[in-house]
Structures are given as C-alpha cells and as structure tokens.
Motif scaffolding. Sequence first.
Motif, short mmCIF file in Angstrom:
data_model
loop_
_atom_site.label_atom_id
_atom_site.label_comp_id
_atom_site.label_asym_id
_atom_site.label_seq_id
_atom_site.Cartn_x
_atom_site.Cartn_y
_atom_site.Cartn_z
N CYS A 29 -0.73 3.98 31.15
CA CYS A 29 -0.70 5.43 31.39
C CYS A 29 0.65 5.92 31.89
CB CYS A 29 -1.79 5.84 32.37
SG CYS A 29 -3.44 5.42 31.78
N ALA A 194 -14.42 10.96 25.36
CA ALA A 194 -13.97 12.04 24.46
C ALA A 194 -12.53 12.44 24.78
CB ALA A 194 -14.89 13.24 24.61
N GLY A 195 -11.91 13.14 23.83
CA GLY A 195 -10.57 13.67 24.07
C GLY A 195 -9.56 13.18 23.05
N PHE A 222 3.42 22.16 16.08
CA PHE A 222 3.61 20.74 16.42
C PHE A 222 2.60 19.84 15.70
CE2 PHE A 222 0.24 19.70 19.63
CZ PHE A 222 -0.43 20.90 19.55
N PRO A 241 0.56 12.36 23.79
CA PRO A 241 -0.85 12.41 23.39
C PRO A 241 -1.74 11.76 24.45
CG PRO A 241 0.11 10.47 22.48
CD PRO A 241 1.18 11.10 23.36
N ASN A 242 -3.00 11.62 24.10
CA ASN A 242 -3.96 10.90 24.94
C ASN A 242 -3.69 9.40 24.77
OD1 ASN A 242 -6.18 9.72 26.13
ND2 ASN A 242 -7.65 11.20 25.32
N PRO B 9 5.08 10.75 30.91
CA PRO B 9 4.16 10.13 31.85
C PRO B 9 4.93 9.44 32.99
CG PRO B 9 3.50 9.60 29.61
CD PRO B 9 4.79 10.31 29.52
N THR B 10 4.29 9.44 34.16
CA THR B 10 4.95 8.92 35.34
C THR B 10 4.02 7.92 36.05
OG1 THR B 10 6.24 9.60 37.28
CG2 THR B 10 4.15 10.76 36.92
N LEU B 12 1.09 6.54 37.96
CA LEU B 12 -0.28 7.05 38.15
C LEU B 12 -0.53 7.29 39.63
CD1 LEU B 12 -2.98 5.15 36.06
CD2 LEU B 12 -2.07 7.44 35.73
N SER B 66 -2.64 19.45 25.25
CA SER B 66 -1.30 19.17 25.77
C SER B 66 -0.63 20.49 26.14
CB SER B 66 -0.46 18.46 24.70
OG SER B 66 -0.28 19.30 23.57
N THR B 68 2.24 21.21 24.95
CA THR B 68 2.80 21.66 23.67
C THR B 68 1.80 22.55 22.95
OG1 THR B 68 4.04 19.59 23.55
CG2 THR B 68 3.90 20.87 21.53
N GLU B 69 0.52 22.14 22.99
CA GLU B 69 -0.50 23.00 22.39
C GLU B 69 -0.53 24.36 23.11
OE1 GLU B 69 -4.66 21.79 22.36
OE2 GLU B 69 -5.17 23.60 21.25
N GLN B 187 0.14 14.69 33.21
CA GLN B 187 0.78 13.37 33.37
C GLN B 187 2.10 13.45 34.14
OE1 GLN B 187 0.54 14.99 30.49
NE2 GLN B 187 2.40 14.83 29.30
N PRO B 193 -3.36 10.21 33.64
CA PRO B 193 -3.14 9.82 32.25
C PRO B 193 -2.93 11.06 31.37
CG PRO B 193 -5.09 8.70 33.17
CD PRO B 193 -4.68 9.76 34.15
N ALA B 194 -2.05 10.97 30.39
CA ALA B 194 -1.78 12.11 29.50
C ALA B 194 -2.98 12.40 28.61
CB ALA B 194 -0.55 11.79 28.64
N GLY B 195 -2.98 13.60 28.03
CA GLY B 195 -4.03 13.97 27.08
C GLY B 195 -4.79 15.20 27.50
N THR B 240 -15.75 19.34 22.26
CA THR B 240 -15.88 18.27 23.24
C THR B 240 -14.47 17.94 23.74
OG1 THR B 240 -17.63 17.37 21.83
CG2 THR B 240 -16.96 16.04 23.71
N PRO B 241 -14.21 18.18 25.01
CA PRO B 241 -12.83 18.03 25.49
C PRO B 241 -12.60 16.64 26.08
CG PRO B 241 -14.14 18.96 27.23
CD PRO B 241 -15.10 18.65 26.09
N ASN B 242 -11.45 16.47 26.69
CA ASN B 242 -11.14 15.25 27.41
C ASN B 242 -11.88 15.30 28.77
OD1 ASN B 242 -9.98 13.15 28.87
ND2 ASN B 242 -7.90 13.57 28.15
N VAL B 243 -13.17 14.99 28.72
CA VAL B 243 -14.02 15.12 29.91
C VAL B 243 -13.49 14.24 31.05
CG1 VAL B 243 -16.37 14.87 30.82
CG2 VAL B 243 -16.04 15.55 28.43
N LEU B 244 -13.10 13.02 30.69
CA LEU B 244 -12.58 12.11 31.71
C LEU B 244 -11.31 12.69 32.34
CD1 LEU B 244 -12.76 9.30 33.08
CD2 LEU B 244 -11.47 8.37 31.14
#
Lengths: 355, 355
Positions: A29, A194-195, A222, A241-242, B9-10, B12, B66, B68-69, B187, B193-195, B240-244
């Motif tokens: 990560c 998910a994600g 992008f 990204p993830n 990312p850096t 954690l 992200s 970017t999005e 991140q 974690p990224a995403g 369904t998103p990045n729930v975590l």
Amino acid sequence: MSIYFTPGPTQLHGAVADCLKEAVESDVCSMSHRSRGFEHIVERATSSLRRLLGIPNSHHIFFLGSATEAMERVCENCVAQKSFHLVNGEFSSRFFQIAGQVKRAPEKVEVPAGEGFDLSAIQIPSNAELICTTHNETSTGVTLPVDGIHDLKRRYPDKLIAVDMVSSAPVPEFDFDLIDCAFFSVQKGFGLPAGLGVLIAGNKAVERSFELAAQGVNTGSFHSFRSLVEYSVKRQTPETPNVLGIYLLARICESYEEDGIENIRAEIKRRAGDLYKYFDAHPWLRPYVQDPKFRSSTVLTLQAEQDLHPLREALAAQGLHVGAGYGKLKDRQIRIANFPVHSDRDFTRLLEALQ
Amino acid sequence: MSIYFTPGPTQLHGAVADCLKEAVESDVCSMSHRSRGFEHIVERATSSLRRLLGIPNSHHIFFLGSATEAMERVCENCVAQKSFHLVNGEFSSRFFQIAGQVKRAPEKVEVPAGEGFDLSAIQIPSNAELICTTHNETSTGVTLPVDGIHDLKRRYPDKLIAVDMVSSAPVPEFDFDLIDCAFFSVQKGFGLPAGLGVLIAGNKAVERSFELAAQGVNTGSFHSFRSLVEYSVKRQTPETPNVLGIYLLARICESYEEDGIENIRAEIKRRAGDLYKYFDAHPWLRPYVQDPKFRSSTVLTLQAEQDLHPLREALAAQGLHVGAGYGKLKDRQIRIANFPVHSDRDFTRLLEALQ
C-alpha cells in the motif's frame, strides 16, 4: 461463523485475510504506482486473469473503480450515436440509461424481468455501433447462453459487442475473438472487497475509441481508452488506482489457477444443477426463472407466495445471509449466490436451515 | 522497519493493519452497499470528516475512485464552457487538460514549476464559470495561501471555485462558505491504501450541475452530481464503492479526532518549519521552492546540483523511501512527505541518514 450468499458483495475468499496481512507487511500500500513493484503486481494480476479467462493479447485489461464505471467508459469510447441494448432487468437497464446519460442515443429490446432472449431472433438496427448484452442479470438471475452471444457477433461482425459479466465471471468461457468489451467487478465471483472494476477491451474497441476521439467525440479524460492503453502497455494506470485491490485480485486469480478453472466451473455448474433440482421440488420456494436454459448458475433467484423478509431475517440470525429480491418482487424473492468462494458444506448448512 | 516519506502512496497509518483485521472479522467487505451497516459506515466517515475539516451541511461528501476522477467530475458538473485554471505543475496541469478532454474550453494562467501565484493580482475572465486552484502542487511542493484562495472567491463571488487539496488535506483550514468544491485522495495525508477519492461539493456547485443537466449538458452518468446527491442523502453511493476504503477512512478520521486536529496541524507546521530551516543550511540539498510563503508544509521538494538517484537508492537500502522529483528535474530533486502519519522519530532517522 457467518456465510454470505448475497450476490455481491459476497463471502470473502478465505485467503483474503492472510493476503491483506501480507500486503501490509510487504508495503504493497505504500509503493508508488509508477514503480517496478507496482508493475509487477499488475503483471501478476493481468497474466493470471488472461490464463484464467482465456484473454488473448489482442485484448487490453483496464482497471476501473467499478463495473458501473465500465458501462460508462464503454459507452463513451465505443459509441458516437447509437448503442443497442438487450434489457431484461435492473443492471441491463442501467447500461441502457448510462448510454443516454452520456448523450448517446441508445435503443433497446426489452423483455420482462425473469425472462431471457431468443438471441437468434434479435435484429440489430443497421445504425447501431455497439451491442450491449448482460450475460448474467444479477437482479433476476437470468443468464444468456454464451454461444448465443457469440452467434450475435457472428451475425453482426461489423458491430462491436460488449458483455456485462459482472456476476458470472470467471465461470463463462467466452471466445474473446467474438467479444469486444467485457467487464466485471471483483466483489462477486472473485470473493474480494469491492472497489475495483475490470474492463477487457479488444483492439477493435480501442481503435473505435481512437476514431471517435479523432472525430471530436467526448471519450472521457483519464479513463478514455486512449489514456488507459497508454498506461496499461507500461503495466500502469493513469491515476493512483486501488493498488491493494489489484494485488488481491492477483492473489485470488493465482489461487483459482491452482484450484483449476475447469474444476471450479464444473463444480459451480454441478452445484447449480443440484440446487435448481432441489428447489424445483421445494413446497413453497421455487426458482423464479422458468426456462431452464436462462437459469443462472451463479445467482439463483427463488420466489414464494409469501413475504420472505422474515425468512431472510431468520437465516441471518443463524449467520446465513441471502440477498433480497429486486424491484417489485423484492419481498417475495431471495437471491442466492453460487460463487467459487462457496462450498458444498455452506450450501448444506443453508438447505438444512431452510427445512 | 521501512518508512515511506513518498508523497503518496505513503507510509500506512499505524492503525491500518488492525483496522483491516477488524474489517474482515466484522464482515465489512461482505455487507451490502444498500444495508444499514453500510449506511452506518458512511455516516461515521462523513460525520468525522465534517468535524475534522469543518465541512458544513451546505456541502455534500461524495466518494469517488480517485482525486483524478474528482477533477473530471468537477469539470463535467460545474462547467458548460469555460473553466479557469491556475497552473504551476503537473497536477494543476492535469486538471486543466481534463477540462479540455471532456470538451470544455479551459483557460489558464501559468507560472513555471516551483513558483506560486500572487493571488490578489489574478484576473479571472468574465465568462469563466469555475476557478480551479491547486492548494498543494504535489509535483513541486508549492502551496498557495489558504487566505488567498478565500480572497479569490470573495473577489469573484458569482463564480464557482474548486480546490485540489490532494496532498495537503487534512492540514489546511478552509472556510467552506468560500469553497464550492474540494477534493483529495486518501493515500496521502490520511495514510490509507489508495483507491478512494473524496469530493466535497457545496449546494451552489450541485445547483449548477442541475442547471447544466437541464440545459442538456453532459454531466456524466452514475457519478453526475445529481446521481451522487441522490444516494449520498441516503448515506449510500450510486455503485458498489470501495466499502473497505470508506471504513478505513472512518477509522482514521476518528483517530485524528482523538489526536486532535489542532495538534496535528500544529505539529505538521512546526516540523515543516524545522525541516526547511535544516535544509536552508544544508551544504548541497536545498529547498526547491524559493519563496517561503509558497513552501508546502506537507510535501517538501529538495534539490541538488548532482543526480540524486544514488542518494534515493542509498536511503531505500536503509528502509527510508523518499520520492523522486517530477518532470525535467526528476533526477536532481527528491520529495519528502510530512504527513500526520510521520513522526519526529522518523525524521530523525532520515536526517541522520542524510548526514
């Protein structure tokens, strides 16, 4: 211990807990998405996925945020004017709606929820550029025959064809020479958090995107196919990204390879057959999809005369989580996922609880 | 033990490993994104983030894939024709490019990398609908004064203003009554974690999106502001998103609240001051940004006459990971993140290794 038979998010693959631990310990990560380490993870994920699903080198593998995003990107990059959609439920309808929302002019052929299509009889308008199909309509548990989708492309070789395989991958065996775009998300058949959405895009789809861009069509920024290809050839992504999701996907794909994808597919189909046989004989919980050839092997929808909300609650109290129905039949239906993460023992527990 | 001073990312956050374990044990990754359990996670994340950053109820919090999005969605939803961009590096330039890629007609004022703007002298064209600023240009370590961004909005109250705070959140204290859109990714300053991208959008920005949609402008599909608002008021997401990721964000925001955001901000600023003082006196590794008022407190760029690649390698061999420079000065620069996840002890180790 709880078991999630929900059709996604679903039960986590048993290896995820250890993979998460290993990811943290090996600084997955923290690594840069422009580093060799990240490129190695992308290489692992994509090469394993290629072997698993038989994805040829003519097709790129793109990482997106979700399968819903994949619908948007496919519409933006493969269609200037008209997409044609086979609609038979919530998610195939979403694909159709998204095409309109990004200012294309979609057309559809629609059948009621719970029904499939006689694909050999489908006529595609001559000005349609893209045919959008939903291999497995998650909202109803209706599947379309893989051969029928192939034949559709054979009948219309000059049109692009996209397949939503969100809740069926990695089970169906597509011949990617006959598929231009296919996509899925990882929280279903791969048992992952998910994600992360995965979009498989063939050269013809990418070329089409380049043509549209040259014509001044808005193909996105992008996550235009141009941008996605530019980075994917370097085993990178346009944005951060993830990374953890891609790492986990690599690990689970490799685990599926060890299990043997043929074994996984055979087991899913065998178990689906057993389950449909069981419920065809059940006194009050019957398969919703009438025609056996349209019955999904990965998402089984069952229907009763009565409200099934109390049943879902009772099962949940035993740690057995099944999905509700969708739309109008929400309360009279349950949906049960039969994914590679589920075992015969899980289903024995579920069927015993249902008795 | 390795420490990542990379600007994202850096490193954690130290709590992430335990949070991941608890997420798996409490079935966070299996719960439906239409369930009360998920809504509770969204509520935790957004309410903690509101307290942390001082986000009023006039502003929505959207979860994207992200930052970017977020740039793409802001351009799609806040601009029919013209956005105006302050460009002084790679990421502010990306924002400008994205506006063009989604078929808007962006204009820019540009200064060389490493420089900031005299914000009081910036003239915005009368037909610009949105002013795009980059609070912290991650590629160079140039920050813009928060007050200057506020004053820009005061001078142009009828225009929307967006702030990229990707690599500075949660440090800057914005008055959201003067900010229409702000976004970051997790991140960086949150050590996650990224995403996951977070977009904060005020009512005026949302109303503008509705107006554009009514005029027939393409504002996107599932991640149009209309769709995002429709679900966020229910504490849900369109897809369904990045729930975590959202769960981890909730946990780390709550942890930052316990630490006290004022303490965190004071510590970042104090340490940045100490570090710039140290490097101003360093024999061969000097701050790249000359003007102290434009020096970022969260991303420090240092420059030398010689190639710094061997230095980065030597530090990495000791487990101390610093970022490379960007663009033309890639090899002669290093970038060091000073985020809430980093400690004084980490920096003592780094400075000792640099001697």
